[in-house]
Design an enzyme around this catalytic site. Sequence first.
Site, short mmCIF file in Angstrom:
data_model
loop_
_atom_site.label_atom_id
_atom_site.label_comp_id
_atom_site.label_asym_id
_atom_site.label_seq_id
_atom_site.Cartn_x
_atom_site.Cartn_y
_atom_site.Cartn_z
N ARG A 175 3.69 -29.95 -3.95
CA ARG A 175 2.35 -29.48 -4.61
C ARG A 175 1.26 -30.45 -4.07
O ARG A 175 0.37 -30.27 -3.73
CB ARG A 175 2.32 -29.47 -5.91
CG ARG A 175 3.29 -28.33 -6.60
CD ARG A 175 3.17 -28.51 -8.08
NE ARG A 175 3.80 -27.42 -8.81
CZ ARG A 175 4.10 -27.26 -10.12
NH1 ARG A 175 3.37 -28.14 -11.01
NH2 ARG A 175 4.66 -26.16 -10.67
N ASP A 184 -7.33 -26.00 -22.42
CA ASP A 184 -6.20 -26.54 -21.52
C ASP A 184 -6.89 -27.79 -20.61
O ASP A 184 -7.99 -27.76 -20.64
CB ASP A 184 -5.84 -25.47 -20.58
CG ASP A 184 -4.40 -25.48 -19.76
OD1 ASP A 184 -3.30 -24.90 -20.40
OD2 ASP A 184 -4.30 -26.45 -19.03
#
Length: 303
Positions: free
Chosen positions: A49, A160
């Site tokens: 990632r 979030d």
Amino acid sequence: MYGTIARPASQVLSEVTITDQEFRLFQNLIKAHTGIALSEHKRNLVCSRLGKRLRALSLPSFRKYYDYLRDEAGQTELEHFVNAITTNKTDFYREKAHFDFLEQEMVSAWKARVVRTGKRQIRIWSAGCSSGEEPYTIAITLRNAIENFSAWDVRILASDIDTEVLDRAAQGVYPTERVADIPKPILERYFLRGTGSRAGFVQVAPEIRDLITFRQINLQWDPWPVRTFFDCIFCRNVIIYFDKPTQRRLMERFAAYLKDDAYLFLGHSESLYGMSDEFTLLRNTIYRKREGKGSATPPWATK
Ligand SMILES: C[S@@+](CC[C@H](N)C(=O)[O-])C[C@H]1O[C@@H](n2cnc3c(N)ncnc32)[C@H](O)[C@@H]1O
């Protein structure tokens, strides 16, 4: 004769490996920013990632990427860094038993409360809402279970840390495959089908979207920019990424934001066992705040 073939930069960079020391630096950085405790077995995931970020920035090593993140110039990159590390798996009606409980038990309790208090108000927090499927499922469940809905004041806070999933959540647009398991009457009533360039997508209907406020909130922030007592907090499949002290502290803080008798939902593999005496276990992963456990002073007034 064959000449050497120059490899494209991205290919060279994709071979960059992460050293033990570099991995530890990222473990500490992500823990400090998000509370997420990255275990050793996440190493390949982190490598792949963050490798994408290295390529996007044309940086030659993970150490250089780390230095960039620590530098003032790299502060905007922190957002990409966090977005790259979070795991956002979610679904509509994920852990359906929770929504059955909301519909059958909690809505009845809140209706009974109207008789005592005269107030038709519900406040819910979906903490770690990812791309929105969880808060939309909550909103649809309430909208469907409360007959005279317009007489009620219902608000859902959906938060979030990851800004990329939050943007998607606020749009409420999903490929049709994502809603394939939603019962047809619900789908027809609460989703709009895309046509033309939007064929293959659905959008959550405005009457449902309007019930929700999406905000970036890092659960590690102290204080939180929230000034409401909630009837229920959904924090599902989030604390699994935190270590025990971080989980314990978060549960204490949630308890302070919950009304007496309010509910807390955790994910299927999460538990408060041995962690908090402020909640009673009602059913697997469904908790209720014990009466009289909270302070009368709002948590936001003490900061
Ligand atoms: C696996 S998803 C769970 C989504 C949804 N609650 C569900 O159960 O389907 C976990 C979410 O927690 C968020 N998260 C992780 N650390 C966080 C933090 N410190 N503050 C806020 N959200 C966080 C991630 O960005 C991710 O979207």
